[in-house]
Motif scaffolding. Structure first.
Motif, PDB file in Angstrom:
ATOM      1  N   PRO A   1       0.788  -1.236   0.000  1.00 48.61           N
ATOM      2  CA  PRO A   1       0.000   0.000   0.000  1.00 48.61           C
ATOM      3  C   PRO A   1       0.816   1.281   0.000  1.00 48.61           C
ATOM      4  CG  PRO A   1       0.183  -0.829   2.233  1.00 48.61           C
ATOM      5  CD  PRO A   1       0.933  -1.813   1.354  1.00 48.61           C
TER       6      PRO A   1
ATOM      7  N   ASP B   1      -2.171  -4.618  -4.360  1.00 46.34           N
ATOM      8  CA  ASP B   1      -2.271  -5.115  -2.984  1.00 46.34           C
ATOM      9  C   ASP B   1      -3.507  -5.993  -2.877  1.00 46.34           C
ATOM     10  OD1 ASP B   1      -3.216  -5.080  -0.128  1.00 46.34           O
ATOM     11  OD2 ASP B   1      -1.363  -3.946   0.142  1.00 46.34           O
TER      12      ASP B   1
ATOM     13  N   ASP C   1      -0.423  -1.191   9.629  1.00 46.74           N
ATOM     14  CA  ASP C   1      -1.108  -2.465   9.399  1.00 46.74           C
ATOM     15  C   ASP C   1      -2.110  -2.315   8.258  1.00 46.74           C
ATOM     16  OD1 ASP C   1      -1.804  -5.102   9.712  1.00 46.74           O
ATOM     17  OD2 ASP C   1      -2.696  -4.876  11.692  1.00 46.74           O
ATOM     18  N   HIS C   2      -2.459  -3.433   7.647  1.00 49.30           N
ATOM     19  CA  HIS C   2      -3.674  -3.500   6.854  1.00 49.30           C
ATOM     20  C   HIS C   2      -4.853  -3.506   7.836  1.00 49.30           C
ATOM     21  CE1 HIS C   2      -0.922  -4.896   3.659  1.00 49.30           C
ATOM     22  NE2 HIS C   2      -1.847  -4.434   2.839  1.00 49.30           N
TER      23      HIS C   2
ATOM     24  N   HIS D   1      -5.530   0.558   4.771  1.00 46.86           N
ATOM     25  CA  HIS D   1      -4.180   0.512   5.342  1.00 46.86           C
ATOM     26  C   HIS D   1      -3.984   1.734   6.217  1.00 46.86           C
ATOM     27  CE1 HIS D   1       0.237   1.471   5.139  1.00 46.86           C
ATOM     28  NE2 HIS D   1       0.304   0.199   5.440  1.00 46.86           N
TER      29      HIS D   1
ATOM     30  N   CYS E   1      -7.456   5.483   8.243  1.00 47.34           N
ATOM     31  CA  CYS E   1      -7.394   4.453   7.211  1.00 47.34           C
ATOM     32  C   CYS E   1      -7.332   5.082   5.819  1.00 47.34           C
ATOM     33  CB  CYS E   1      -8.630   3.562   7.322  1.00 47.34           C
ATOM     34  SG  CYS E   1      -8.770   2.314   6.039  1.00 47.34           S
TER      35      CYS E   1
END
Length: 438
Positions: A40, A60, A358-359, A380, A422
């Motif tokens: 990402p 991704d 993090d995702h 992400h 996010c």
């Protein structure tokens, strides 16, 4: 369009420099190169675009799913696609470089740091090729060749090349030059237009890349099995979306801007340059580096205009850096506090280390700008800031995976404004939902 994936043995092995050298070598050989990035990331693709002179595609599997990943690949334009991997080849529990290569059925060129090794480079490559089968990561991860990073010529290069088995191609080397180093900071490397590689050094690196063998290895991935999910909006609108694009707001995926342009008129503006908010029906503030440009951002007339637009009920979507700009204040690590737009009931503080990486997966509590009630959105997060929110702050999402803003919640909301840590991709459906609100 044929392609290859450049996967590393670990983070920091020099994948970005190797990718730029391969792109440049192919260009010198007459190819039109489409760059791409597994994972990402927003920063490495800016270096790809600087050399290839076209946007880098984001690939991704978590953000897009396999079909979305393939769709995004095939939206590219060129003779050959060079995909830079993320971290080490097998690292990442939901979207590793190996997973991207497998979904696209592309060969992997393994980038190995050869600074202090010769025969061991071959042993490393052989282990990476066999690991997929051993770990159940998929026998279709095709480690087909090796690119030696930080390798000298002469005996050093010959020792690496001669130690490789016949079915592992030697694809050249990247020389150990200080001018091939890219400076970094808290969110990764400097952006491509801030610290481009020295042109002479890039020429030198490209000289040592085996372009003929890379082109022989490259192959075309399968087409997606399905078009965008049924029910996804595709109709153009008469709306105008103002999109912040400047040094403070740099983290927008090319596919997202493309999707907005397919369905609406996009009006870019640069808050840190003193631009006014354009006449618009909605506003999108991508992520970026507001903390590095807080003085200019705080002085921008666009912040007061954003606050007025939000209070009037216009949809405003801010991601990460956009969330920071929509908050009441932004405190930098040197202790300076800057007044922001004041739309969202939060005060943001920069920290010395990252607060989330993090995702993520979000689940909508109610209908909001990017999702309907109960829908999930995958994205992400990567940020060095934290947000102190009011006790009565309202959130649009529960965080099923990830950290969010506060207490496993994301999507701070006020009026028709939504701010998240996010970052979302167009293939998530979030931006179609956003346009459907207009």
């Amino acid at each position: 369009m044929n392609g290859v994936v450049l996967g590393g043995t670990r983070s920091g092995v020099g994948k970005t420099v190797a990718t730029l050298a391969v792109v440049h070598a192919l260009q010198r050989d007459g190819a039109t190169v489409q760059p791409a990035k597994a994972g990402p990331d927003f920063v490495d693709p800016s270096h790809h675009a600087q050399v290839a002179e076209r946007p880098s595609r984001t690939l991704d599997a978590w953000l897009q799913g396999d079909d979305g990943l393939r769709r995004n690949y095939h939206r590219g334009d060129g003779d050959v696609c060079v995909v830079e991997g993320v971290m080490g080849l097998y690292d990442g529990d939901c979207s590793s470089t190996a997973a991207v290569a497998s979904a696209l059925d592309l060969p992997v060129v393994l980038v190995v740091d050869a600074k202090a090794g010769m025969e061991s480079v071959a042993a490393t490559a052989l282990g990476f090729r066999r690991y997929a089968e051993h770990a159940g990561a998929g026998e279709d991860v095709d480690v087909a060749g090796v690119l030696a990073q930080r390798a000298h010529g002469g005996r050093h290069e010959a020792g690496i090349r001669d130690a490789l088995p016949d079915d592992l191609a030697y694809l050249g080397r990247i020389p150990p030059l200080e001018s091939l180093e890219i400076p970094d900071r808290h969110l990764g490397l400097h952006m491509g237009d801030e610290s481009p590689l020295d042109g002479d050094a890039l020429d030198d690196a490209a000289e040592h890349v085996r372009v003929d063998r890379i082109r022989d290895l490259a192959r075309a991935p399968p087409r997606p099995d399905a078009e965008p999910p049924a029910g996804a909006s595709t109709a153009p609108t008469d709306a105008t979306v103002a999109v912040a694009r400047d040094d403070a707001f740099r983290f927008a995926y090319p596919a997202t801007i493309e999707r907005l342009r397919e369905r609406a008129t996009v009006e870019p503006f640069a808050p840190t340059a003193g631009d006014d908010l354009p006449a618009c029906d909605a506003v999108y503030l991508p992520g970026g580096y507001p903390e590095l440009h807080a003085d200019a951002l705080a002085a921008s007339p666009a912040l007061d205009q954003l606050a007025a637009a939000a209070a009037d009920g216009r949809p405003v979507l801010g991601e990460c850096g956009g969330l920071m700009a929509l908050s009441r204040s932004l405190a930098t690590t040197d202790g300076d506090v800057h007044e922001m737009a004041g739309v969202l009931p939060a005060d943001v503080r920069m920290c010395d280390r990252y607060q989330a990486l993090d995702h993520v997966e979000l689940r909508a509590r109610d209908r909001t700008l990017t999702a309907d009630v109960g829908e999930t959105r995958r994205g992400h997060e990567f940020h060095y800031s934290t947000a102190d929110v009011d006790d009565d702050a309202r959130f649009a999402f529960d965080v099923d995976r990830g950290t969010g803003i506060h207490d496993q919640q994301d999507g701070l909301t006020e009026y028709r404004t939504l701010g998240t840590y996010c970052h979302l991709h167009a293939d998530s459906g979030a931006f179609d939902a956003f346009l459907d609100h207009l």
